[in-house]
Design an enzyme around this catalytic site. Sequence first.
Site, PDB file in Angstrom:
ATOM      1  N   LYS A   9     -12.405   8.593  13.451  1.00  0.00           N
ATOM      2  CA  LYS A   9     -13.146   9.534  14.290  1.00  0.00           C
ATOM      3  C   LYS A   9     -14.558   9.762  13.725  1.00  0.00           C
ATOM      4  CE  LYS A   9      -8.965  11.898  15.976  1.00  0.00           C
ATOM      5  NZ  LYS A   9      -8.333  13.233  16.183  1.00  0.00           N
ATOM      6  N   TYR A  49      -7.327  11.052  26.295  1.00  0.00           N
ATOM      7  CA  TYR A  49      -6.579  12.278  26.037  1.00  0.00           C
ATOM      8  C   TYR A  49      -6.116  12.916  27.347  1.00  0.00           C
ATOM      9  CZ  TYR A  49      -7.775  12.391  21.000  1.00  0.00           C
ATOM     10  OH  TYR A  49      -7.873  12.137  19.649  1.00  0.00           O
ATOM     11  N   ARG A 102      -4.913  12.375   6.430  1.00  0.00           N
ATOM     12  CA  ARG A 102      -5.376  13.729   6.761  1.00  0.00           C
ATOM     13  C   ARG A 102      -5.162  14.686   5.591  1.00  0.00           C
ATOM     14  NH1 ARG A 102      -2.858  13.475  12.902  1.00  0.00           N
ATOM     15  NH2 ARG A 102      -4.734  12.700  13.953  1.00  0.00           N
ATOM     16  N   ASN A 117      -9.896  15.744  11.894  1.00  0.00           N
ATOM     17  CA  ASN A 117      -8.816  15.151  11.098  1.00  0.00           C
ATOM     18  C   ASN A 117      -8.929  13.637  10.911  1.00  0.00           C
ATOM     19  OD1 ASN A 117      -8.231  14.527  13.705  1.00  0.00           O
ATOM     20  ND2 ASN A 117      -6.300  15.660  13.820  1.00  0.00           N
ATOM     21  N   HIS A 120      -7.139   8.749  14.382  1.00  0.00           N
ATOM     22  CA  HIS A 120      -6.233   8.783  15.535  1.00  0.00           C
ATOM     23  C   HIS A 120      -5.282   7.602  15.434  1.00  0.00           C
ATOM     24  CE1 HIS A 120      -4.739   8.809  19.670  1.00  0.00           C
ATOM     25  NE2 HIS A 120      -4.968   7.505  19.693  1.00  0.00           N
ATOM     26  N   GLU A 131      -3.606   2.745  25.470  1.00  0.00           N
ATOM     27  CA  GLU A 131      -4.854   2.958  24.735  1.00  0.00           C
ATOM     28  C   GLU A 131      -5.520   1.635  24.352  1.00  0.00           C
ATOM     29  OE1 GLU A 131      -3.727   5.695  21.576  1.00  0.00           O
ATOM     30  OE2 GLU A 131      -3.178   7.233  23.049  1.00  0.00           O
TER      31      GLU A 131
HETATM   32  N1  UDP Z   1      -6.857  19.052  18.594  1.00  0.00           N
HETATM   33  C1  UDP Z   1      -7.604  20.212  18.419  1.00  0.00           C
HETATM   34  N2  UDP Z   1      -6.974  21.434  18.543  1.00  0.00           N
HETATM   35  C2  UDP Z   1      -5.656  21.538  18.843  1.00  0.00           C
HETATM   36  C3  UDP Z   1      -4.904  20.356  19.035  1.00  0.00           C
HETATM   37  C4  UDP Z   1      -5.524  19.137  18.903  1.00  0.00           C
HETATM   38  O1  UDP Z   1      -8.794  20.137  18.119  1.00  0.00           O
HETATM   39  O2  UDP Z   1      -5.140  22.670  18.927  1.00  0.00           O
HETATM   40  C5  UDP Z   1      -7.502  17.729  18.470  1.00  0.00           C
HETATM   41  C6  UDP Z   1      -7.232  17.069  17.112  1.00  0.00           C
HETATM   42  O3  UDP Z   1      -8.412  16.389  16.696  1.00  0.00           O
HETATM   43  C7  UDP Z   1      -6.107  16.118  17.443  1.00  0.00           C
HETATM   44  C8  UDP Z   1      -6.455  15.695  18.862  1.00  0.00           C
HETATM   45  O4  UDP Z   1      -6.997  16.867  19.465  1.00  0.00           O
HETATM   46  O5  UDP Z   1      -6.052  15.018  16.543  1.00  0.00           O
HETATM   47  C9  UDP Z   1      -5.290  15.174  19.677  1.00  0.00           C
HETATM   48  O6  UDP Z   1      -4.216  16.068  19.598  1.00  0.00           O
HETATM   49  P1  UDP Z   1      -2.711  15.546  19.429  1.00  0.00           P
HETATM   50  O7  UDP Z   1      -1.823  16.729  19.631  1.00  0.00           O
HETATM   51  O8  UDP Z   1      -2.505  14.343  20.281  1.00  0.00           O
HETATM   52  O9  UDP Z   1      -2.628  15.164  17.867  1.00  0.00           O
HETATM   53  P2  UDP Z   1      -2.598  13.740  17.115  1.00  0.00           P
HETATM   54  O10 UDP Z   1      -1.814  12.795  17.982  1.00  0.00           O
HETATM   55  O11 UDP Z   1      -4.039  13.313  16.929  1.00  0.00           O
HETATM   56  O12 UDP Z   1      -1.937  14.015  15.796  1.00  0.00           O
HETATM   57 MG    MG Z   2      -1.976  12.348  20.021  1.00  0.00          MG
END
Ligand code: UDP
Ligand code: MG
Length: 141
Positions: A9, A49, A102, A117, A120, A131
Amino acid sequence: MEKTFFIIKPDGVSRGLVGHVLHRMERRGFVIERLEMRQATPELLREHYAALVDKPFFPKIEEYMTSGPLLAGVIKGNRVISSWRTMMGATNPKDALPGTIRGDYAQAPGDSGGIFNVVHGSDSAESAKKEIALWFGSDAL
Ligand code: UDP
Ligand code: MG
């Protein structure tokens, strides 16, 4: 063999973590099949997303993910979808264990609440297909 889609990211790129992250993939034995610096657009992110578009924090995700160049790629390996998720660690760095990307490279959210974080990874075989095709076209599947 399985393939998954990943992103280093914008915070990972700007903090100079590209080499560290790619090293972990190579050390694990995963093969990097695609790798490209991109600037994400709001349109692409709304597809990527799609499950989160209606969440209140989506504007923050969009701001974060368009804040600078990111590195998008495809890696291949045995059980790479779940293995890469394990290597990334929990979504919120406050919960991510040391030894995960992370957990080693990201902090708990600050006052802004944004979750920065670093990486992805697709969360299922279905997401990986979607994707990979979205970012690299169906030839990359
Ligand atoms: N995210 C955020 N706030 C939240 C949840 C998610 O900023 O409350 C962001 C975070 O960068 C995360 C991304 O949105 O990695 C996608 O969320 P997901 O739940 O899919 O998590 P991931 O699959 O990345 O672990
Ligand atoms: Mg996700």
